[in-house]
Design an enzyme around this catalytic site. Structure first.
Site, PDB file in Angstrom:
ATOM      1  N   ALA A 134      40.157  47.112  38.279  1.00 43.04           N
ATOM      2  CA  ALA A 134      40.961  45.919  37.998  1.00 43.04           C
ATOM      3  C   ALA A 134      40.124  44.849  37.278  1.00 43.04           C
ATOM      4  O   ALA A 134      40.588  44.226  36.320  1.00 43.04           O
ATOM      5  CB  ALA A 134      41.539  45.362  39.305  1.00 43.04           C
ATOM      6  N   ARG A 146      23.909  38.140  45.411  1.00 48.23           N
ATOM      7  CA  ARG A 146      24.280  36.716  45.324  1.00 48.23           C
ATOM      8  C   ARG A 146      23.345  35.787  46.090  1.00 48.23           C
ATOM      9  O   ARG A 146      23.028  34.703  45.624  1.00 48.23           O
ATOM     10  CB  ARG A 146      25.719  36.513  45.825  1.00 48.23           C
ATOM     11  CG  ARG A 146      26.765  37.045  44.880  1.00 48.23           C
ATOM     12  CD  ARG A 146      28.152  36.834  45.440  1.00 48.23           C
ATOM     13  NE  ARG A 146      29.130  37.543  44.619  1.00 48.23           N
ATOM     14  CZ  ARG A 146      30.255  38.061  45.095  1.00 48.23           C
ATOM     15  NH1 ARG A 146      30.567  37.945  46.370  1.00 48.23           N
ATOM     16  NH2 ARG A 146      31.078  38.699  44.296  1.00 48.23           N
ATOM     17  N   CYS A 190      35.261  35.326  44.040  1.00 47.87           N
ATOM     18  CA  CYS A 190      36.365  34.646  43.353  1.00 47.87           C
ATOM     19  C   CYS A 190      36.797  33.358  44.050  1.00 47.87           C
ATOM     20  O   CYS A 190      37.049  32.333  43.399  1.00 47.87           O
ATOM     21  CB  CYS A 190      37.564  35.589  43.217  1.00 47.87           C
ATOM     22  SG  CYS A 190      37.878  36.560  44.688  1.00 47.87           S
ATOM     23  N   GLN A 234      45.047  34.547  49.329  1.00 47.37           N
ATOM     24  CA  GLN A 234      44.461  35.385  48.283  1.00 47.37           C
ATOM     25  C   GLN A 234      45.369  36.534  47.858  1.00 47.37           C
ATOM     26  O   GLN A 234      45.963  37.235  48.692  1.00 47.37           O
ATOM     27  CB  GLN A 234      43.100  35.916  48.757  1.00 47.37           C
ATOM     28  CG  GLN A 234      42.104  34.788  48.965  1.00 47.37           C
ATOM     29  CD  GLN A 234      40.701  35.227  49.334  1.00 47.37           C
ATOM     30  OE1 GLN A 234      40.078  34.568  50.154  1.00 47.37           O
ATOM     31  NE2 GLN A 234      40.185  36.298  48.758  1.00 47.37           N
ATOM     32  N   SER A 247      45.361  41.636  44.251  1.00 48.06           N
ATOM     33  CA  SER A 247      44.505  42.192  43.192  1.00 48.06           C
ATOM     34  C   SER A 247      43.026  41.978  43.500  1.00 48.06           C
ATOM     35  O   SER A 247      42.178  42.712  42.984  1.00 48.06           O
ATOM     36  CB  SER A 247      44.852  41.581  41.831  1.00 48.06           C
ATOM     37  OG  SER A 247      44.766  40.169  41.898  1.00 48.06           O
ATOM     38  N   HIS A 282      44.593  33.400  43.267  1.00 45.86           N
ATOM     39  CA  HIS A 282      44.263  32.915  44.609  1.00 45.86           C
ATOM     40  C   HIS A 282      44.610  31.425  44.682  1.00 45.86           C
ATOM     41  O   HIS A 282      44.297  30.652  43.760  1.00 45.86           O
ATOM     42  CB  HIS A 282      42.766  33.056  44.895  1.00 45.86           C
ATOM     43  CG  HIS A 282      42.300  34.469  45.127  1.00 45.86           C
ATOM     44  ND1 HIS A 282      43.126  35.560  45.115  1.00 45.86           N
ATOM     45  CD2 HIS A 282      41.050  34.951  45.401  1.00 45.86           C
ATOM     46  CE1 HIS A 282      42.419  36.654  45.362  1.00 45.86           C
ATOM     47  NE2 HIS A 282      41.148  36.310  45.546  1.00 45.86           N
TER      48      HIS A 282
HETATM   49  P1  NAP Z   1      38.800  48.726  41.669  1.00 47.98           P
HETATM   50  O1  NAP Z   1      40.028  48.390  40.893  1.00 47.98           O
HETATM   51  O2  NAP Z   1      38.929  49.551  42.893  1.00 47.98           O
HETATM   52  O3  NAP Z   1      37.777  49.461  40.650  1.00 47.98           O
HETATM   53  C1  NAP Z   1      36.537  49.947  41.077  1.00 47.98           C
HETATM   54  C2  NAP Z   1      35.733  50.383  39.870  1.00 47.98           C
HETATM   55  O4  NAP Z   1      34.425  50.782  40.311  1.00 47.98           O
HETATM   56  C3  NAP Z   1      36.328  51.591  39.162  1.00 47.98           C
HETATM   57  O5  NAP Z   1      36.043  51.510  37.786  1.00 47.98           O
HETATM   58  C4  NAP Z   1      35.549  52.734  39.782  1.00 47.98           C
HETATM   59  O6  NAP Z   1      35.526  53.908  39.018  1.00 47.98           O
HETATM   60  C5  NAP Z   1      34.167  52.122  39.842  1.00 47.98           C
HETATM   61  N1  NAP Z   1      33.298  52.836  40.764  1.00 47.98           N
HETATM   62  C6  NAP Z   1      33.528  53.138  42.050  1.00 47.98           C
HETATM   63  N2  NAP Z   1      32.502  53.864  42.545  1.00 47.98           N
HETATM   64  C7  NAP Z   1      31.612  54.004  41.540  1.00 47.98           C
HETATM   65  C8  NAP Z   1      30.359  54.663  41.396  1.00 47.98           C
HETATM   66  N3  NAP Z   1      29.798  55.318  42.417  1.00 47.98           N
HETATM   67  N4  NAP Z   1      29.719  54.607  40.204  1.00 47.98           N
HETATM   68  C9  NAP Z   1      30.280  53.942  39.164  1.00 47.98           C
HETATM   69  N5  NAP Z   1      31.466  53.328  39.209  1.00 47.98           N
HETATM   70  C10 NAP Z   1      32.132  53.355  40.390  1.00 47.98           C
HETATM   71  O7  NAP Z   1      38.026  47.435  42.106  1.00 47.98           O
HETATM   72  P2  NAP Z   1      37.917  46.002  41.383  1.00 47.98           P
HETATM   73  O8  NAP Z   1      38.948  45.113  41.899  1.00 47.98           O
HETATM   74  O9  NAP Z   1      37.800  46.193  39.903  1.00 47.98           O
HETATM   75  O10 NAP Z   1      36.557  45.486  41.982  1.00 47.98           O
HETATM   76  C11 NAP Z   1      35.343  46.155  41.740  1.00 47.98           C
HETATM   77  C12 NAP Z   1      34.212  45.357  42.361  1.00 47.98           C
HETATM   78  O11 NAP Z   1      34.120  44.118  41.681  1.00 47.98           O
HETATM   79  C13 NAP Z   1      34.437  45.009  43.836  1.00 47.98           C
HETATM   80  O12 NAP Z   1      33.998  46.022  44.688  1.00 47.98           O
HETATM   81  C14 NAP Z   1      33.620  43.768  43.970  1.00 47.98           C
HETATM   82  O13 NAP Z   1      32.285  44.069  44.233  1.00 47.98           O
HETATM   83  C15 NAP Z   1      33.745  43.136  42.592  1.00 47.98           C
HETATM   84  N6  NAP Z   1      34.762  42.085  42.617  1.00 47.98           N
HETATM   85  C16 NAP Z   1      34.337  40.856  42.578  1.00 47.98           C
HETATM   86  C17 NAP Z   1      35.238  39.838  42.632  1.00 47.98           C
HETATM   87  C18 NAP Z   1      34.732  38.454  42.671  1.00 47.98           C
HETATM   88  O14 NAP Z   1      35.156  37.768  43.546  1.00 47.98           O
HETATM   89  N7  NAP Z   1      33.879  38.043  41.759  1.00 47.98           N
HETATM   90  C19 NAP Z   1      36.590  40.043  42.705  1.00 47.98           C
HETATM   91  C20 NAP Z   1      37.023  41.329  42.742  1.00 47.98           C
HETATM   92  C21 NAP Z   1      36.080  42.355  42.693  1.00 47.98           C
HETATM   93  P3  NAP Z   1      36.585  55.108  39.279  1.00 47.98           P
HETATM   94  O15 NAP Z   1      37.758  54.780  38.407  1.00 47.98           O
HETATM   95  O16 NAP Z   1      35.838  56.310  38.826  1.00 47.98           O
HETATM   96  O17 NAP Z   1      36.915  55.115  40.723  1.00 47.98           O
HETATM   97  O1  3JN Z   2      39.408  40.169  48.333  1.00 52.37           O
HETATM   98  C1  3JN Z   2      39.313  39.365  47.407  1.00 52.37           C
HETATM   99  O2  3JN Z   2      40.241  38.636  47.066  1.00 52.37           O
HETATM  100  C2  3JN Z   2      38.033  39.265  46.666  1.00 52.37           C
HETATM  101  C3  3JN Z   2      37.188  40.464  46.903  1.00 52.37           C
HETATM  102  C4  3JN Z   2      35.983  40.570  46.486  1.00 52.37           C
HETATM  103  C5  3JN Z   2      35.191  41.739  46.815  1.00 52.37           C
HETATM  104  C6  3JN Z   2      35.822  42.926  47.159  1.00 52.37           C
HETATM  105  C7  3JN Z   2      35.054  44.032  47.518  1.00 52.37           C
HETATM  106  C8  3JN Z   2      33.700  43.974  47.523  1.00 52.37           C
HETATM  107  C9  3JN Z   2      33.815  41.657  46.791  1.00 52.37           C
HETATM  108  C10 3JN Z   2      33.161  40.397  46.346  1.00 52.37           C
HETATM  109  O3  3JN Z   2      33.185  40.130  45.163  1.00 52.37           O
HETATM  110  O4  3JN Z   2      32.601  39.673  47.158  1.00 52.37           O
HETATM  111  C11 3JN Z   2      33.069  42.768  47.170  1.00 52.37           C
HETATM  112  C12 3JN Z   2      31.588  42.746  47.203  1.00 52.37           C
HETATM  113  O5  3JN Z   2      30.990  42.747  46.133  1.00 52.37           O
HETATM  114  O6  3JN Z   2      31.016  42.730  48.288  1.00 52.37           O
END
Ligand code: NAP
Ligand code: 3JN
Length: 344
Positions: free
Chosen positions: A17, A103, A132, A159, A162, A252
């Protein structure tokens, strides 16, 4: 005129996402890219993604994926960042990490460009993007901190699903349809994919985001507490958070009670927020205008409204903050940092 340098860029989590939004932003902002590498797990390796008319095949991330990469944007979870970011750094890349992995590391700047862009220059290979919920809150608090000082923040979040990834969006839509059809609902993702107990999100509000910690707060709540102090560079700010998942797809929302250190004038607060970078003031109760997730979705700004003086404490201020969690809350903040590195 000197030629703009072009960069070799990798996106780890390109099929997720957040990754999808990063790709859209790099394309729409015409980021100076020479080669673009799209990485995922083995599950999505082979997927074709079109970027600027060119079809790119997603590859499985390995330590060698980062040879020749100059900027790597990670959003594939903390474990993936911990496994691969050190390899990317070893190959000379600057990593912008969207996960919790680095972080709070003292050697890693935690950056929201509107608040502390100057910290980027202190990086040792990795720059962390905050959570976020923290990003949108500190963007709105920064002008108040600079002008009046802040002693305390009490925040409750609402929140969007997504934030928990694309599977959580699918789950909410499925549950909503099933509920309207009078069918049974079998929750499988929320509140936390890796924990055994699941709750319905359709037509509900779940007061748990991420795992509970020993102090009774969830990890999402503690991220808000700790990251806010680090980004605002003030350990003395008291922060209490309650984080709640609601059946919204994008955006959010946050209700804040803020105690300022000095007396304030409400009209001046409104003007400061109206003038603040990355902030849009929407505060017109007479015409029922205030920030809404449906309006913020797809936009880069942090929207602020419902500004009012606390009834019990003269220096207390109540406010409502909304932002697209996948844009300013993740992808846009990361791309802003990447643009700062690439273009200045
Ligand atoms: P998501 O829609 O579930 O997508 C996860 C992504 O990570 C997919 O591209 C997945 O690939 C890839 N992935 C999973 N395991 C992997 C591995 N072993 N090696 C390489 N790629 C791998 O999740 P998302 O919402 O995009 O969020 C992803 C991450 O971003 C979260 O876990 C979190 O750490 C971070 N995040 C941060 C914020 C923030 O607050 N700044 C917000 C949301 C998310 P596949 O398609 O192959 O499964
Ligand atoms: O749940 C939300 O609205 C934000 C989620 C963020 C998130 C989800 C899975 C793993 C994080 C993050 O950015 O803090 C993580 C993570 O990186 O630990």
């Amino acid at each position: 005129m000197p030629q703009q340098k072009l960069f070799n860029v990798a996106i780890v989590g390109a099929t997720g996402a957040v990754g999808e939004q990063i790709l859209k932003l790099l394309e729409s902002r015409n980021f100076p890219i020479n080669k673009l590498k799209l990485l995922s797990s083995a599950r999505s390796a082979g997927t074709k993604i079109t970027f600027k008319g060119e079809v790119i095949t997603v590859q499985e991330a390995t330590p060698d994926s980062f040879k020749g990469i100059e900027i790597a944007l990670f959003s594939a979870g903390g474990d993936v960042s911990k496994s691969f970011a050190p390899h990317a750094v070893k190959h000379g890349a600057v990593c912008i990490d969207n996960t919790n992995a680095y972080r709070m590391d003292i050697n890693t700047p935690l950056v929201v460009p509107e608040v502390n862009i100057e910290k980027v220059s202190e990086h040792k290979g990795i720059i962390a993007n905050p959570n976020c919920s923290t990003i949108q809150m500190v963007t709105a608090l920064k002008p108040l901190q600079d002008r009046f000082g802040i002693s305390r923040v009490i925040v409750s979040t609402y929140q969007a699903v997504s934030g928990a990834g694309s599977l959580a969006i699918d789950e909410m839509l499925r549950q909503t349809q099933a509920s309207l059809n009078g069918e049974d609902i079998k929750p499988s993702i929320l509140p936390v994919g890796s924990l055994p107990v699941k709750h319905q999100i359709a037509f509900n509000a779940i007061p748990q985001i991420d795992k509970f910690q020993e102090n009774g707060y969830t990890l999402e709540e503690m991220k808000m507490v700790n990251e806010t102090k680090k980004i605002m560079d003030d350990e003395s700010i008291q922060v209490t958070a309650t984080c709640v998942r609601v059946p919204v797809i994008y955006g959010h929302s946050e209700s804040l009670y803020v105690e300022l250190k000095n007396d304030y004038d409400l009209e001046e607060v409104k003007q400061l927020l109206a003038d603040a970078p990355g902030v849009t003031l929407v505060d017109d109760p007479a015409n029922q205008q205030y920030p809404l997730a449906t309006d913020a979705a797809g936009k880069p700004d942090v929207f602020v409204g419902r500004l009012r003086r606390d009834l019990g404490f003269e220096r207390g201020l109540n406010m409502w903050i909304v932002s697209d969690n996948l844009l300013k809350g993740a992808a846009w903040n990361a791309v802003q940092i990447a643009e700062h590195i690439a273009i200045g």
